[in-house]
Design an enzyme around this catalytic site. Structure first.
Site, PDB file in Angstrom:
ATOM      1  N   SER A   1      -4.178  -9.792   8.230  1.00  0.00           N
ATOM      2  CA  SER A   1      -3.147  -8.757   8.305  1.00  0.00           C
ATOM      3  C   SER A   1      -2.664  -8.657   9.744  1.00  0.00           C
ATOM      4  O   SER A   1      -3.415  -8.920  10.691  1.00  0.00           O
ATOM      5  CB  SER A   1      -3.676  -7.427   7.773  1.00  0.00           C
TER       6      SER A   1
ATOM      7  N   ASP B   1      -6.706   3.453  13.128  1.00  0.00           N
ATOM      8  CA  ASP B   1      -5.386   4.076  12.994  1.00  0.00           C
ATOM      9  C   ASP B   1      -5.421   5.432  12.305  1.00  0.00           C
ATOM     10  O   ASP B   1      -4.700   6.344  12.676  1.00  0.00           O
ATOM     11  CB  ASP B   1      -4.427   3.114  12.292  1.00  0.00           C
TER      12      ASP B   1
ATOM     13  N   ASP C   1       0.832  -1.220   0.000  1.00  0.00           N
ATOM     14  CA  ASP C   1       0.000   0.000   0.000  1.00  0.00           C
ATOM     15  C   ASP C   1       0.858   1.258   0.000  1.00  0.00           C
ATOM     16  O   ASP C   1       0.677   2.147  -0.836  1.00  0.00           O
ATOM     17  CB  ASP C   1      -0.883   0.068   1.255  1.00  0.00           C
TER      18      ASP C   1
END
Ligand SMILES: Nc1ncnc2c1ncn2[C@@H]1O[C@H](COP(=O)(O)OP(=O)(O)O)[C@@H](O)[C@H]1O
Ligand SMILES: [Mg+2]
Length: 415
Positions: free
Chosen positions: A179, A123, A15
């Site tokens: 993840s 986040d 990403d």
């Protein structure tokens, strides 16, 4: 959008590599910033890849010491446990990452900070609230909330195709079916096959803790010393070992705790954005320290101070989880907790065995425990006749209540 000097929080994954490239394509100068919070990474390789993708500079910053002493230790001292379970390993790393991010932006004279956190998670909130609190003048670039970026990259396949098209070097590691996030405090797992909350994680997912069938059949016994509610030394007496460096101390507790299968949890938690999320966490060292410190408080913390502190701890955990580390409410709680920690000195002896932390003993130079007062065999300056009056006065209310319910006929509670 005008062209800017941008510092991108670059984790080295697919990403952030694609984000780095798209920012450059938009005409920005991009400085990559990589935080070392104790994750196992090849930082030289990350740096190489950032430069190869077009970053004008790369900052690899070692935040481990500050992370442990200024974020993890205060969280443990304040008993920060989110929704009764989660010890906040990721939530604690975000403010220290954001703080240095802003410092790097200042150093290079950037006008914007960028990150690759998604629009559904905690986040993004943690980073952006920290930026707002520390550097409200900086622009924030968050591509995962930009409709154009979202339209272009609808999944991992699009990212991989873009990386191939632009010769962006990506990690060779195969994609995991979940993840994870790793730092000195913990390792977390979410998404992918964990999205079904009723399916157990694969046994080979865990990296820090052993399954209980594989843990040793003999315990390890440790002594942990605290000063002002911060761990200052760990001793393993039978191995003649002592560690006091904060990073080494926590790493050691992670190792030995993990070997005994301590600190695994599997929960469904409430994200700040209102979404429920399944998370699996391994926090061996943190779990040991929480247990040891809570025990030491039993002997060294005043009863009423502890009650008030325990009322604030769940809020303290929410403040951390929700991303308000840099806030007036945190300053307020921090000051109160610093005061309540002043006398929390001493040592706790404990055994680690089959997923358990078993306390074996504790002592403190500021112990409030009085063996004579507590003893059933010694008077110790306590007049037992005083207890009669104590009970009589406390009983007044209860007797009055009983009379009233009898008079009103509403006394089915003792039927
Ligand atoms: N160690 C790190 N150094 C710099 N930035 C980071 C670090 N960890 C996370 N970030 C920033 O936070 C974002 C979200 O992190 P995360 O959810 O762990 O995703 P990933 O690590 O897969 O990029 C990243 O895209 C990146 O911008
Ligand atoms: Mg990450």
């Amino acid at each position: 959008m005008s062209q800017q000097k941008v510092v991108l929080a670059y984790s080295g994954g697919l990403d952030t590599a694609c984000i780095l490239k798209t920012l450059i394509q938009q005409g920005h100068e991009v400085i990559a910033y990589v935080a070392n919070v104790g994750q196992l990474e090849d930082f030289d390789d990350i740096e190489r890849r950032a430069l190869a993708t077009g970053a004008s500079q790369v900052f690899v910053e070692d935040l481990r010491r500050e992370f442990v002493t200024d974020f993890i230790w205060p969280a443990i001292a304040g008993k920060a446990v989110y929704e009764h379970r989660y010890l906040l390993g990721t939530a604690l790393a975000r403010p220290v990452i954001a703080k240095r991010h802003v410092e790097v932006a200042r150093k290079v004279g950037a006008s914007a900070v960028a990150h690759g956190a998604t629009g559904k998670g905690n986040d993004q909130v943690r980073f952006e609230l920290a930026f707002a609190a520390l550097a409200p003048d900086l622009d924030i670039i968050a591509p995962w909330k930009d409709p154009k970026f979202l339209a272009r990259f609808q999944g991992r396949r699009d990212l991989l195709a873009f990386a191939a098209e632009h010769d962006i070097p990506v990690e060779a590691t195969a994609e995991k079916p979940y993840s994870s996030d790793e730092n000195l405090m913990h390792r977390s797992y979410e998404a992918g096959l964990l999205e079904d909350p009723d399916i157990a994680p694969p046994a080979d997912m865990f990296k820090l803790t052993r399954a209980l069938d594989d843990t040793p059949d003999t315990p390890d016994t440790l002594v942990i010393r605290f000063k002002d509610a911060c761990p200052i030394e760990v001793q393993h007496s039978s191995m003649g070992m002592s560690i006091s460096d904060p990073i080494e101390l926590l790493s050691y507790l992670n190792d030995v705790g993990g070997r005994h299968g301590i600190g695994r949890i599997d929960i469904v938690e409430n994200r700040f954005v209102g979404i429920k999320s399944r998370g699996v966490y391994e926090t061996p060292g943190g779990t040991i320290l929480h247990a040891a410190l809570r025990d030491l408080e039993g002997i060294a913390m005043d009863r009423e101070v502890r009650r008030l502190r325990d009322m604030l701890s769940p809020r303290f955990a929410e403040i951390i989880y929700n991303g308000f580390w840099f806030s007036p409410e945190m300053d307020f709680i921090e000051a109160a907790f610093r005061k309540s920690s002043e006398l929390i000195d001493g040592e706790v002896r404990l055994s680690l065995f089959k997923g358990n932390v078993m306390i074996e003993g504790r002592s403190s130079p500021s112990s409030l425990y009085d063996p004579d007062l507590s003893s059933m065999d010694v008077a110790g300056g306590y007049d037992q006749e005083d207890a009669q009056g104590f009970i009589r006065i406390n009983a007044l209310r209860l007797s009055a209540h009983r009379l009233i319910v009898q008079q009103t006929g509403d006394d089915d509670e003792i039927d």
